[in-house]
Design a protein around this motif. Structure first.
Motif, short mmCIF file in Angstrom:
data_model
loop_
_atom_site.label_atom_id
_atom_site.label_comp_id
_atom_site.label_asym_id
_atom_site.label_seq_id
_atom_site.Cartn_x
_atom_site.Cartn_y
_atom_site.Cartn_z
N SER A 3 -103.13 -64.89 -51.71
CA SER A 3 -102.60 -63.59 -51.31
C SER A 3 -103.41 -62.48 -51.99
O SER A 3 -103.87 -62.65 -53.12
CB SER A 3 -101.14 -63.50 -51.72
OG SER A 3 -100.68 -62.18 -51.54
N GLU A 218 -87.90 -62.24 -55.46
CA GLU A 218 -89.25 -62.75 -55.64
C GLU A 218 -89.25 -64.21 -55.23
O GLU A 218 -88.65 -65.06 -55.91
CB GLU A 218 -89.66 -62.63 -57.12
CG GLU A 218 -90.84 -61.74 -57.36
CD GLU A 218 -91.08 -61.50 -58.83
OE1 GLU A 218 -91.45 -60.35 -59.17
OE2 GLU A 218 -90.89 -62.41 -59.66
N VAL A 219 -89.87 -64.49 -54.13
CA VAL A 219 -89.95 -65.86 -53.62
C VAL A 219 -91.14 -66.56 -54.27
O VAL A 219 -91.01 -67.65 -54.83
CB VAL A 219 -90.05 -65.83 -52.08
CG1 VAL A 219 -90.46 -67.19 -51.54
CG2 VAL A 219 -88.72 -65.37 -51.48
N VAL A 220 -92.29 -65.91 -54.21
CA VAL A 220 -93.48 -66.45 -54.86
C VAL A 220 -93.64 -65.73 -56.19
O VAL A 220 -93.72 -64.50 -56.25
CB VAL A 220 -94.73 -66.24 -53.98
CG1 VAL A 220 -96.00 -66.47 -54.78
CG2 VAL A 220 -94.68 -67.19 -52.79
N TYR A 229 -90.64 -72.02 -54.43
CA TYR A 229 -90.97 -71.03 -53.38
C TYR A 229 -90.07 -71.27 -52.17
O TYR A 229 -89.54 -70.34 -51.57
CB TYR A 229 -92.41 -71.13 -52.87
CG TYR A 229 -93.53 -70.99 -53.87
CD1 TYR A 229 -93.37 -70.26 -55.04
CD2 TYR A 229 -94.77 -71.57 -53.62
CE1 TYR A 229 -94.41 -70.13 -55.93
CE2 TYR A 229 -95.82 -71.44 -54.50
CZ TYR A 229 -95.65 -70.73 -55.66
OH TYR A 229 -96.69 -70.61 -56.53
N ALA A 233 -87.13 -68.97 -50.71
CA ALA A 233 -87.31 -68.45 -49.35
C ALA A 233 -86.03 -68.69 -48.54
O ALA A 233 -85.60 -67.83 -47.76
CB ALA A 233 -88.51 -69.12 -48.68
N ALA A 243 -88.61 -60.73 -48.96
CA ALA A 243 -89.26 -61.56 -49.98
C ALA A 243 -90.38 -60.78 -50.65
O ALA A 243 -91.11 -60.03 -49.99
CB ALA A 243 -89.84 -62.81 -49.32
N ALA A 245 -93.59 -61.05 -53.90
CA ALA A 245 -94.51 -61.99 -54.53
C ALA A 245 -95.20 -61.31 -55.70
O ALA A 245 -95.71 -60.20 -55.55
CB ALA A 245 -95.55 -62.47 -53.53
N LEU A 265 -96.67 -66.01 -48.82
CA LEU A 265 -95.23 -66.30 -48.70
C LEU A 265 -95.03 -67.43 -47.70
O LEU A 265 -95.77 -67.53 -46.71
CB LEU A 265 -94.48 -65.06 -48.20
CG LEU A 265 -94.31 -63.90 -49.17
CD1 LEU A 265 -93.68 -62.70 -48.45
CD2 LEU A 265 -93.45 -64.30 -50.37
N CYS A 269 -90.42 -65.83 -44.07
CA CYS A 269 -90.03 -64.75 -44.99
C CYS A 269 -90.36 -63.40 -44.36
O CYS A 269 -91.36 -63.24 -43.68
CB CYS A 269 -90.80 -64.84 -46.31
SG CYS A 269 -90.29 -66.18 -47.37
N PRO A 271 -91.69 -60.04 -45.52
CA PRO A 271 -92.29 -59.47 -46.73
C PRO A 271 -91.75 -58.08 -47.03
O PRO A 271 -91.55 -57.28 -46.12
CB PRO A 271 -93.79 -59.37 -46.40
CG PRO A 271 -93.99 -60.08 -45.11
CD PRO A 271 -92.67 -60.20 -44.42
#
Ligand code: AMP
Ligand code: MN
Ligand code: MN
Ligand code: MN
Length: 280
Positions: A3, A218-220, A229, A233, A243, A245, A265, A269, A271
């Motif tokens: 990412s 915060e998923v990631v 993760y 999610a 979500a 990151a 992600l 998700c 973002p």
């Protein structure tokens, strides 16, 4: 493909080891295009980071990581897109700083009783006149030979039940979200898997956060496993939250949380940056 967006990182304005400007340079050098600064309980580094990011052509997201007490547990809430001039937020942060100073002195007294001299003065020197945190104590205790690593210091001295631990109240969830929203920010539950909350309790936290107008989780995260993760999610989707990151980068001495190494992600998700006017 890594990412190119990182929405959680620290500088010397709190417990990171790079200055705000150096953090932006490191982010740009690692291929990041959109970078936040989210220091613990302070906005101090934002001006410097924003100016350097502009020079580098990096899209800058002014942020913060607020310390919150929720049902006796410390939970971190990241605010993204916060204004620096919000009276509610600034007054709130002032109160958190006063607690931090008292807590640091008390940690010093408790460590002294446990036979460790000079910890408060040592941590204070390492914090360089900026916000003081347990990380500064940990670095001092490693330098003074009381443990081999920052992690080992936390385990031996700085967590609940250990001699340097001081319990206390941060801001509550409702008021913390109020400050972030008053400053025009969006609220994100930081590294939700790190709190070691049982599934039901974590979902209660996420549900209350959603009810109070929180936007994302915060998923990631640099401190999540791959499995986490996907678990996070699912929680985000179940609660209709967006979500986020972020690496939670604290400096190059903590290589397990490197810059520019976050995965995308998971599918499905939404973002948090979906509606942002990002530079192309
Ligand atoms: P404070 O907000 O002063 O209580 O310090 C919290 C900070 O300490 C976190 O943001 C982390 O950077 C760091 N920290 C907490 N627990 C650990 C741990 N077990 N190992 C290493 N660093 C930790
Ligand atoms: Mn930290
Ligand atoms: Mn945190
Ligand atoms: Mn953090």
């Amino acid at each position: 493909m890594y990412s190119t967006i990182d929405l959680h990182a620290h500088s010397t304005a709190s417990d990171g080891t790079l200055s705000p400007a150096a953090l932006m340079r490191a982010a740009a050098a690692s291929g990041i295009r959109v970078m936040a600064l989210t220091d613990h309980d302070t906005l101090d580094g934002l001006e410097e980071a924003g100016a350097e990011a502009a020079r580098l052509g990096l899209t800058f997201v002014p942020g913060i990581e607020l310390s919150v007490t929720w049902n006796g547990a410390t939970v971190h809430v990241v605010g993204l897109g916060v204004r620096r001039d919000c009276p509610d937020l600034n007054q709130g942060l002032q109160a958190l700083h006063e607690f931090r100073v008292w807590r640091a002195e008390e940690m010093g007294r408790r460590l002294e009783k446990a036979g460790i001299a000079g910890a408060y003065e040592g941590a204070l020197a390492l914090s360089n006149g900026k916000l003081i945190s347990r990380t500064h104590f940990a670095r001092f205790l490693v330098d003074a030979g009381h443990a081999d690593s920052v992690q080992a210091v936390f385990r031996k001295f700085l967590v609940q039940g250990k001699p340097g631990y001081v319990p206390g109240q941060w801001v509550d969830l409702e008021q913390g979200l109020g400050w972030l929203h008053a400053a025009g920010g969006q609220a994100v539950i930081a590294h939700p898997a790190r709190y070691k909350l049982k599934r039901g309790r974590l979902r209660r936290l996420i549900g209350e956060f959603r009810e109070l107008g929180g936007e994302a989780i915060e998923v990631v995260s640099g401190s999540h496993s791959r499995d986490e993760y996907f678990t996070m999610a699912r929680h985000a989707r179940d609660f209709g939250l967006m979500a986020s990151a972020g690496s939670d980068f604290h400096g190059p001495e903590h290589p397990w949380l490197a810059l520019g190494r976050l995965p995308q992600l998971p599918d499905g998700c939404r973002p948090i940056w979906e509606d942002w006017p990002l530079a192309a």
